[in-house]
Structures are given as structure tokens and as C-alpha cells.
Write a protein that holds these residues in place. Structure first.
Motif, PDB file in Angstrom:
ATOM      1  N   LEU A  14       5.390  -2.930   8.940  1.00 35.78           N
ATOM      2  CA  LEU A  14       6.264  -3.176   9.082  1.00 35.78           C
ATOM      3  C   LEU A  14       7.150  -2.245   9.355  1.00 35.78           C
ATOM      4  O   LEU A  14       7.756  -1.463   8.072  1.00 35.78           O
ATOM      5  CB  LEU A  14       6.912  -4.312   7.969  1.00 35.78           C
ATOM      6  N   LEU A  15       7.615  -2.191  10.196  1.00 36.28           N
ATOM      7  CA  LEU A  15       9.301  -1.532  10.800  1.00 36.28           C
ATOM      8  C   LEU A  15      10.515  -2.022  11.219  1.00 36.28           C
ATOM      9  O   LEU A  15      10.558  -2.910  11.883  1.00 36.28           O
ATOM     10  CB  LEU A  15       8.615  -0.615  11.803  1.00 36.28           C
TER      11      LEU A  15
ATOM     12  N   ARG B 208      16.618   0.152  11.814  1.00 40.16           N
ATOM     13  CA  ARG B 208      16.283   1.747  11.334  1.00 40.16           C
ATOM     14  C   ARG B 208      15.775   2.374  12.437  1.00 40.16           C
ATOM     15  O   ARG B 208      16.114   3.392  13.098  1.00 40.16           O
ATOM     16  CB  ARG B 208      15.626   1.833  10.311  1.00 40.16           C
ATOM     17  N   VAL B 209      14.500   1.906  12.327  1.00 37.49           N
ATOM     18  CA  VAL B 209      13.186   2.495  13.807  1.00 37.49           C
ATOM     19  C   VAL B 209      13.642   2.710  14.588  1.00 37.49           C
ATOM     20  O   VAL B 209      13.407   3.368  16.139  1.00 37.49           O
ATOM     21  CB  VAL B 209      11.964   2.375  13.410  1.00 37.49           C
ATOM     22  N   GLY B 210      14.384   1.589  16.114  1.00 38.48           N
ATOM     23  CA  GLY B 210      14.715   1.533  16.761  1.00 38.48           C
ATOM     24  C   GLY B 210      13.813   2.013  18.108  1.00 38.48           C
ATOM     25  O   GLY B 210      12.027   0.875  17.694  1.00 38.48           O
ATOM     26  N   GLU B 211      13.734   2.794  19.559  1.00 40.10           N
ATOM     27  CA  GLU B 211      12.365   2.914  20.039  1.00 40.10           C
ATOM     28  C   GLU B 211      11.289   3.638  19.336  1.00 40.10           C
ATOM     29  O   GLU B 211      10.189   3.202  19.742  1.00 40.10           O
ATOM     30  CB  GLU B 211      12.811   3.383  21.203  1.00 40.10           C
ATOM     31  N   ARG B 212      11.516   4.227  18.086  1.00 42.06           N
ATOM     32  CA  ARG B 212       9.805   4.279  17.299  1.00 42.06           C
ATOM     33  C   ARG B 212       9.281   3.582  17.022  1.00 42.06           C
ATOM     34  O   ARG B 212       7.797   4.302  17.168  1.00 42.06           O
ATOM     35  CB  ARG B 212      10.846   5.316  15.848  1.00 42.06           C
ATOM     36  N   ALA B 213       9.393   2.633  16.723  1.00 37.49           N
ATOM     37  CA  ALA B 213       8.895   1.384  16.970  1.00 37.49           C
ATOM     38  C   ALA B 213       7.235   0.679  17.568  1.00 37.49           C
ATOM     39  O   ALA B 213       6.711   1.004  17.978  1.00 37.49           O
ATOM     40  CB  ALA B 213       9.334   0.123  16.331  1.00 37.49           C
TER      41      ALA B 213
ATOM     42  N   ALA C  90      12.150 -16.151  15.515  1.00 39.63           N
ATOM     43  CA  ALA C  90      12.857 -16.542  15.647  1.00 39.63           C
ATOM     44  C   ALA C  90      13.987 -15.379  16.335  1.00 39.63           C
ATOM     45  O   ALA C  90      14.755 -14.808  17.442  1.00 39.63           O
ATOM     46  CB  ALA C  90      13.427 -18.121  15.210  1.00 39.63           C
ATOM     47  N   GLN C  91      14.411 -14.722  14.914  1.00 39.18           N
ATOM     48  CA  GLN C  91      15.182 -13.616  14.982  1.00 39.18           C
ATOM     49  C   GLN C  91      14.934 -12.661  14.322  1.00 39.18           C
ATOM     50  O   GLN C  91      14.688 -11.692  13.232  1.00 39.18           O
ATOM     51  CB  GLN C  91      16.778 -14.065  14.352  1.00 39.18           C
ATOM     52  N   PRO C  92      14.168 -11.485  15.369  1.00 44.68           N
ATOM     53  CA  PRO C  92      13.090 -10.090  14.958  1.00 44.68           C
ATOM     54  C   PRO C  92      13.718  -9.084  14.091  1.00 44.68           C
ATOM     55  O   PRO C  92      14.734  -8.804  14.796  1.00 44.68           O
ATOM     56  CB  PRO C  92      12.555 -10.025  16.516  1.00 44.68           C
ATOM     57  N   GLN C  93      13.609  -9.153  13.431  1.00 43.58           N
ATOM     58  CA  GLN C  93      14.205  -7.735  12.315  1.00 43.58           C
ATOM     59  C   GLN C  93      12.944  -7.420  11.982  1.00 43.58           C
ATOM     60  O   GLN C  93      13.694  -5.386  11.857  1.00 43.58           O
ATOM     61  CB  GLN C  93      14.409  -8.300  10.979  1.00 43.58           C
ATOM     62  N   PHE C  94      11.791  -6.850  11.988  1.00 43.95           N
ATOM     63  CA  PHE C  94      10.788  -6.316  12.019  1.00 43.95           C
ATOM     64  C   PHE C  94       9.793  -5.799  13.150  1.00 43.95           C
ATOM     65  O   PHE C  94       9.280  -6.670  13.712  1.00 43.95           O
ATOM     66  CB  PHE C  94       9.583  -6.427  10.604  1.00 43.95           C
ATOM     67  N   ALA C  95       8.820  -4.697  13.643  1.00 41.99           N
ATOM     68  CA  ALA C  95       8.180  -4.726  14.808  1.00 41.99           C
ATOM     69  C   ALA C  95       6.928  -4.798  13.527  1.00 41.99           C
ATOM     70  O   ALA C  95       6.800  -4.408  12.501  1.00 41.99           O
ATOM     71  CB  ALA C  95       8.052  -3.199  15.261  1.00 41.99           C
ATOM     72  N   VAL C  96       5.876  -5.788  14.108  1.00 43.07           N
ATOM     73  CA  VAL C  96       4.415  -5.511  13.045  1.00 43.07           C
ATOM     74  C   VAL C  96       3.791  -4.974  13.805  1.00 43.07           C
ATOM     75  O   VAL C  96       3.023  -5.423  14.693  1.00 43.07           O
ATOM     76  CB  VAL C  96       5.009  -6.980  12.477  1.00 43.07           C
ATOM     77  N   ILE C  97       2.588  -4.001  13.082  1.00 45.97           N
ATOM     78  CA  ILE C  97       1.844  -3.601  13.694  1.00 45.97           C
ATOM     79  C   ILE C  97       0.488  -3.819  12.822  1.00 45.97           C
ATOM     80  O   ILE C  97       0.362  -3.575  11.316  1.00 45.97           O
ATOM     81  CB  ILE C  97       1.781  -2.204  13.825  1.00 45.97           C
TER      82      ILE C  97
ATOM     83  N   LEU D  77       0.759  -1.446   0.405  1.00 48.47           N
ATOM     84  CA  LEU D  77      -0.807  -0.125   0.256  1.00 48.47           C
ATOM     85  C   LEU D  77       0.945   1.549   0.070  1.00 48.47           C
ATOM     86  O   LEU D  77       0.597   2.342  -0.798  1.00 48.47           O
ATOM     87  CB  LEU D  77      -0.628   0.364   1.693  1.00 48.47           C
ATOM     88  N   GLY D  78       2.101   1.064   0.655  1.00 43.52           N
ATOM     89  CA  GLY D  78       2.562   1.982   0.750  1.00 43.52           C
ATOM     90  C   GLY D  78       4.590   2.156   1.266  1.00 43.52           C
ATOM     91  O   GLY D  78       4.236   1.188   2.014  1.00 43.52           O
ATOM     92  N   GLN D  79       5.081   3.283   0.965  1.00 47.22           N
ATOM     93  CA  GLN D  79       6.568   2.874   1.532  1.00 47.22           C
ATOM     94  C   GLN D  79       6.549   3.980   2.414  1.00 47.22           C
ATOM     95  O   GLN D  79       6.673   5.318   1.728  1.00 47.22           O
ATOM     96  CB  GLN D  79       7.788   2.250   0.768  1.00 47.22           C
ATOM     97  N   GLY D  80       7.715   3.963   3.106  1.00 48.71           N
ATOM     98  CA  GLY D  80       7.596   5.571   3.715  1.00 48.71           C
ATOM     99  C   GLY D  80       9.742   5.073   3.712  1.00 48.71           C
ATOM    100  O   GLY D  80      10.576   3.851   4.100  1.00 48.71           O
ATOM    101  N   GLY D  81      10.689   6.019   4.837  1.00 47.39           N
ATOM    102  CA  GLY D  81      11.858   6.281   5.016  1.00 47.39           C
ATOM    103  C   GLY D  81      12.470   5.174   5.811  1.00 47.39           C
ATOM    104  O   GLY D  81      13.437   4.459   6.021  1.00 47.39           O
ATOM    105  N   PHE D  82      11.667   3.931   6.720  1.00 50.06           N
ATOM    106  CA  PHE D  82      11.535   3.266   7.942  1.00 50.06           C
ATOM    107  C   PHE D  82      10.742   1.699   7.583  1.00 50.06           C
ATOM    108  O   PHE D  82      10.580   0.804   8.576  1.00 50.06           O
ATOM    109  CB  PHE D  82      11.863   3.784   8.805  1.00 50.06           C
ATOM    110  N   GLY D  83       9.677   1.966   6.951  1.00 50.80           N
ATOM    111  CA  GLY D  83       8.976   1.074   7.561  1.00 50.80           C
ATOM    112  C   GLY D  83       7.900   0.446   5.633  1.00 50.80           C
ATOM    113  O   GLY D  83       7.651   1.496   4.778  1.00 50.80           O
ATOM    114  N   THR D  84       7.456  -0.449   5.668  1.00 47.17           N
ATOM    115  CA  THR D  84       6.511  -0.628   4.253  1.00 47.17           C
ATOM    116  C   THR D  84       4.945  -0.745   5.009  1.00 47.17           C
ATOM    117  O   THR D  84       5.203  -1.549   6.015  1.00 47.17           O
ATOM    118  CB  THR D  84       6.740  -1.869   3.612  1.00 47.17           C
ATOM    119  N   VAL D  85       4.151  -0.961   4.608  1.00 48.54           N
ATOM    120  CA  VAL D  85       2.967  -1.488   4.536  1.00 48.54           C
ATOM    121  C   VAL D  85       1.912  -1.522   3.731  1.00 48.54           C
ATOM    122  O   VAL D  85       2.110  -1.386   2.273  1.00 48.54           O
ATOM    123  CB  VAL D  85       1.864  -0.044   5.113  1.00 48.54           C
TER     124      VAL D  85
END
Length: 616
Positions: free
Chosen positions: A46-47, A51-56, A83-90, A24-32
Motif C-alpha cells: 500500500l503506497l 506522499r508518493v505521487g507519481e512514484r506509485a 470511492a475516495q482513493p488514498q492508496f495505490a495497491v500493488i 511484512l515491512g514498512q518504508g517511508g512511503f508504503g507498507t507491505v
């Protein structure tokens, strides 16, 4: 960190029980992505944690605070891969509709409709501000208008802030879209350019200013301030009074014009005092609305309404660049049918059949399909010629008048004349001018909670089914030989990519040279299907040399590349839409001997990339 958020997922990909349908869209630190699970559709964000650190965690915290009809609703969150998280998922509600600017362009709303959308935004900000939350990126792209009932929803709190949150900003100004910054933010930047530790704190007044810009553009189709470059535009924001909307567009009711103008006061003290006060002003204006509020704000577009003619330029494009006319919006009228003739007269006048189509300048790539068809007809002994011109389709109807500045924010604030050009001018995703901190709560300690536990049935994309069919056929003794995998299926560009390239003078249809690594020696390298990065070998429009172009490779009989994100050497990021071509001119790279694998190949290090309006 170079490159885009590396969550480049294809249709059918599985994420915590959700099946991806499309981006649906993409920004500098995440994709929807649009995804589904157990028969329901969701917006899946997906963040990228590095890159995003605490912003997620901050975005999740903000969304869980806000339960209001005009704010997008969070439905769950977790971390992936487990198992090895790379993304925060909202997981959020999917708002089936259009971004505010696209909605306005397509629907040509009345003053009453525009006021109701603005009232929805005012209510969303009032609810957020009451919880101590500041959005910090109010703009048309972050307002969705629901198709079913016209309800406006505020989305994307990715760079939002709230009272008591830890400071994450490493620059004088917090993250945000440059052209929507308030006058007080620019004044602060000018006053503290040399103070490295100075930090501007955006507040509710900044959100209200940005909503004033949004409302002005909704009412008039134009940006209220103008300038030759970024610095002069900033100077206009600081010192020039915009023409009131009702003077710019006579169809704007005076009461609505006054509400907009108060939002654009130069100081917070003179501006509308709060989002709640804005709600009251809009409600009062709507109570006094008469029949004039039900007339579309802009003229309807008509094919013969252009004021000038020119080769290869759509008449609507010519018209909308006439700066003192009321913009045209809404659905185009269908072309008038040709007058009917009797059959004998028509037959006597009919030349040998010719297929004539019109193509907008950005669609010239579509000619390849017609050319193949022409060759097939000739080989089949067709007696009639097959001609072609161009396919007519509506041009993008976004009414942007003021060009975005090409200077850095400091350049815009400190040097009103002669700013240094930079790709930060693209006001699509907000630019974060900082190195993100690490996540305070380790992802491993956080369960992938609140997401539906029952995975949806695995979906297969069209391409996956084609690959599976080819593999099965190869395994059968009845198959005549090795199966040729088809070229990639067509797909649309990332949201905002064509606009971003246009702002950087990267013209669709043009090509530039790229390399797969920065080693100057030409050589053959091995590549695999999946994410990739190429480096721009020289400047292209306003895109500087050594810009990193990221996307994915698709290994077939040739190696195809689709690039969707660009990151300049200064760290500015924006979406793009580019296809990889061989230096000899063919789409895709030729496979060099030595690797016949279906998922990897050997190719030459240098190539060409072509800016396109969609992937073929």
C-alpha cells in the motif's frame, strides 16, 4: 508531511478483496502486508498517494516491464478505498523466505551457495538494465531468498527509475540508502554542493557498486569500509581500497573474491562493465569450483566460543564484536544435557523447587507474566518460592561491523570532519529527499483493475472475536454485568524497528516523555481508537526533540498505544517499536471520567513511551 504511511491495518482487514494477515515491512512511503484471497497468499503493498505521487505509477510501470524469475512478480494493482482513493495497491507474489542478511545469518552459506545467490541478483539486474530500469536501492533488505529452493529475488522497486521517466528528484542525489551510494555519486555531490539545479543520474554502475557491497558482506560478514562517523566513512569509500574478501576470510575462494573486488572499483570505467558481464564471471567461477566451495564461509556458533565474559552481555554479542575474527553464523548448538543422576541422589540434592530462566536484556519486559504467576501461586498457598532470572534465546545474528554515519549526505560529502549528527543515518527504508508530486492520472479514473474480483471471506482477528464475544455477552440478560475487554494481544515489532532504535541509541527498556499535542498546557483530551501521533518532548539518544511518533491507540479499560514509526523534524523516517505508558508507570493510559465509550476515551495529554523488542 508528518508521520508514517497511515496504512496501519490489523489482521482481518479487507483491501480490494484481499484479507490482511500481518505486516511484512514498512518504508517511508508504503507498507507491505501478507494477505490472502481465494486460498492464495500475496504480498500487498500500500503506497500513500499524497506522499508518493507519481512514484506509485512508476513502480507499477517498472514491475509490469520485468518478467524474470529473479524479480518479484506483480499480479495486479488498483486504488483503495474505491470511492475516495488514498492508496495505490500493488499485489505481488509472496516470496516465502528470508531477507538476504537474515538468510546468511541463519544458514551460514557456503561459497557455492553465496555465489548462486549473487548470480541470481546479477541476472535480476541484467534483466532490469536491459529494459532501461535502474533499481537504485540494491541492499540486503531488498533481496529475498526463497525457502523452498534458495532462489534469490530482487524486490522493492519503489524508488527505481527507467529511461524516459519524468524527473521527480528535488535534491542533488536521487533517493537511495546512504551507505550504499557509489563513489561517483559522492564525488558528484561534493562537486555540485552549491549548484541547486544539479542532479545526479544513477545508472547501472550504481546498482553494480551496491551489489559489490552486498557480496562483500555476504562473503565476509563485514562492511568493506569503516569510519568514525559518516564523513570519514564516505572518505574511505572514495579513497580506501578494501581488504580483498579472501584475505579477510580465508574460506572465500580467490575467484569469488576477485569478482567482488571488481565490483568495488572506484570508477565505473574500471568496475565490472555490466550485470550481464557479472553473470558470466560468476558462472565461470562456479564452473571451476571444487570441494573448498562447499565449506561454510563462517565458523558455526558455539556457546563456549566467546573470548570474554561480562555481565548482561550475550557471549555471541561479545564474540562478534571482535573485529579481526571470522564471523560466526548459523544455527546455535543446543545446550549440552546435564549428566544423569540416580533418583535418590537427585532427591537428596534437590533444593525447594525454583523456576530459573534467563532473559536476554531486551526481553526484561516478559517478567510481568512471571510476576503475575508468582502472585497467584502465593495467594493459592503455594509453599515453594518462585524465582526467576532471564530467558535465554538467540540474539540477533546480523553481522554489521561498520556503524552507519550520522550526518546528512551533504555533510558527509562536504565536511569530512565534524559532521552534524542526524537521524538520516538509519539505512533501513530508503529516504526520499523530496516533496512528492501529485499523481498525473487521477486515481478516480483508474479502475481497481487486475485484482481478483471475488472477495475472500471476511476474516476476524483474535481481538475482533474477543470484542464481538464481549458485545454479545453484554446484550444477554444472563450476563452478570458489563464485560471487561481484554488488553491487546501480543504482536511483533515492525521489521527493522529494533535495529533502527539501536542505531539511534534508543535502548530497549528505557522510557521518554511524550505529549499528544504541542500545547504546553497539561490538560485532558479526547482520543479515539485508531491512528495516533505523539510528539517527543526532549531528545532521546540521537533522536531529536519534537520527533513525531506514530502508531495506533487501542481503547480498553485503559488506553494502550503502540508506536511503529518515527519522523524527525528534518523529515527523516524510520520504524520504531514503542509502547505508551502512563506517567505513574503502568502500561497504557488511565481513562479519565466523562467518556465510557468502547471506542473513545478521555486521557491526560502527557505520557511516557518505552522502547520494546516486541509488544506485550
Amino acid at each position: 508531511m508528518r508521520g508514517p504511511p497511515p496504512a496501519v491495518l490489523s489482521a482481518g482487514a479487507q483491501v480490494l478483496g484481499y484479507t490482511v494477515e500481518r505486516q511484512l515491512g514498512q518504508g517511508g512511503f508504503g507498507t507491505v502486508y501478507l494477505a490472502h484471497c481465494e486460498g492464495q497468499r500475496f504480498a500487498l503493498k500500500l503506497l500513500h498517494l499524497p506522499r508518493v505521487g507519481e512514484r506509485a505509477e512508476r513502480e507499477i510501470s517498472i514491475l509490469t516491464r520485468l518478467h524474470f524469475p529473479n524479480v518479484v512478480r506483480i499480479l495486479g494493482h488498483g486504488y483503495w478505498p474505491v470511492a475516495q482513493p488514498q492508496f495505490a495497491v500493488i499485489a505481488m507474489e509472496y516470496v516465502e523466505g528470508r531477507q538476504l542478511d537474515a538468510w546468511a545469518d541463519a544458514e551460514n552459506p557456503t561459497a557455492r551457495q553465496a555465489a548462486r545467490v549473487l548470480l541470481g541478483m546479477a541476472r535480476a539486474l541484467a534483466a532490469a538494465h536491459a529494459e532501461g530500469v535502474v533499481h537504485r536501492d540494491v541492499k540486503e533488505a531488498n533481496v529475498m531468498v526463497r525457502a523452498s529452493d534458495g532462489l534469490a529475488k530482487l524486490v522493492d522497486f519503489g524508488i527505481g527509475d527507467y529511461t524516459g521517466a519524468r524527473e521527480l528528484t528535488a535534491d542533488i542525489l536521487p533517493p537511495g540508502t546512504v551507505d550504499y551510494r557509489s563513489p561517483e555519486a559522492w564525488r558528484f555531490l561534493r562537486a555540485h554542493l552549491e549548484a541547486r539545479d544539479a542532479r545526479y543520474t544513477a545508472g547501472p554502475a550504481d546498482d553494480l557498486w551496491a551489489l559489490g557491497l552486498v557480496s562483500y558482506r555476504l562473503l565476509t560478514g563485514r562492511f568493506p569500509f569503516d569510519g568514525e562517523d559518516g564523513a570519514s566513512l564516505t572518505e574511505a569509500i572514495l579513497s580506501s581500497a578494501p581488504t580483498p574478501p579472501h584475505e579477510e576470510n580465508e574460506r572465500v575462494p580467490r575467484a569469488l573474491s576477485d569478482v567482488c573486488m571488481q565490483l568495488l572499483e572506484k570508477t565505473p570505467e574500471a568496475r565490472t562493465p555490466s550485470a550481464q558481464a557479472l553473470c558470466e564471471s560468476l558462472e565461470q567461477a562456479l564452473r571451476g569450483a571444487d570441494a573448498t566451495w562447499d565449506v561454510p564461509l563462517c565458523d558455526a556458533y558455539d556457546e563456549d566460543s566467546a573470548t570474554t565474559e561480562g555481565e548482561d552481555i550475550d557471549s555471541f554479542e561479545q564474540w562478534r564484536h571482535q573485529p579481526r575474527h571470522r564471523p560466526r553464523r548459523g544455527k546455535r548448538r543446543p545446550p549440552k544435557p546435564a549428566p544423569a543422576k540416580d533418583a535418590d541422589a537427585a532427591a537428596s540434592e534437590m533444593p525447594p523447587p525454583v523456576t530459573t530462566v534467563r532473559v536476554a536484556p531486551e526481553k526484561r519486559g516478559a517478567f510481568r507474566a512471571w510476576a503475575v504467576l508468582a502472585v497467584m501461586l502465593v495467594l493459592a498457598g503455594a509453599a515453594w518460592g518462585l524465582g526467576m532470572s532471564r530467558i535465554a534465546r538467540p540474539a540477533p545474528t546480523r553481522q554489521e561491523v561498520a556503524p552507519s554515519g550520522k550526518s546528512s549526505q551533504a555533510g558527509r560529502a562536504a565536511a569530512p570532519t565534524g559532521p552534524e549528527a542526524t537521524a538520516a543515518a538509519v539505512a533501513l527504508p530508503a529516504t526520499l529527499q523530496e516533496v512528492s508530486a501529485t499523481v498525473t492520472t487521477q486515481p478516480k479514473e483508474t479502475q481497481p483493475l487486475q485484482l481478483p474480483s471475488k472477495p475472500a471471506k471476511k476474516g476476524m482477528s483474535v481481538m475482533a472475536r474477543a470484542v464481538g464475544t464481549a458485545a454479545a455477552c453484554t446484550a444477554l440478560t444472563a450476563c452478570p454485568g458489563p464485560q471487561v475487554l481484554p488488553a491487546p494481544s501480543p504482536e511483533p515489532c515492525p521489521v527493522g524497528a529494533v535495529k533502527a532504535m539501536a542505531k539511534l541509541n534508543v535502548t530497549t527498556g528505557r522510557k521518554a516523555t511524550v505529549v499528544f499535542d504541542d500545547d504546553d498546557r497539561p490538560k485532558v483530551i479526547s482520543v479515539r481508537e485508531g491512528p495516533t501521533q505523539l510528539i517527543l518532548a526532549g531528545p532521546w539518544g540521537d533522536m531529536p526533540s519534537n520527533t513525531v511518533l506514530s502508531g495506533r491507540l487501542i481503547v480498553r479499560e485503559r488506553v494502550y498505544g503502540r508506536l511503529t514509526w518515527a519522523t524527525t523534524p528534518k523529515g527523516d523516517s524510520f520504524p520504531v517499536c514503542m509502547e505508551v505508558f502512563a506517567e505513574e508507570g503502568d502500561r497504557g493510559m488511565a481513562r479519565e471520567p466523562g467518556d465510557d465509550s468502547p471506542s473513545s476515551a478521555r486521557i491526560f495529554t502527557s505520557a511516557r513511551v518505552k522502547a520494546v523488542s516486541e509488544f506485550e
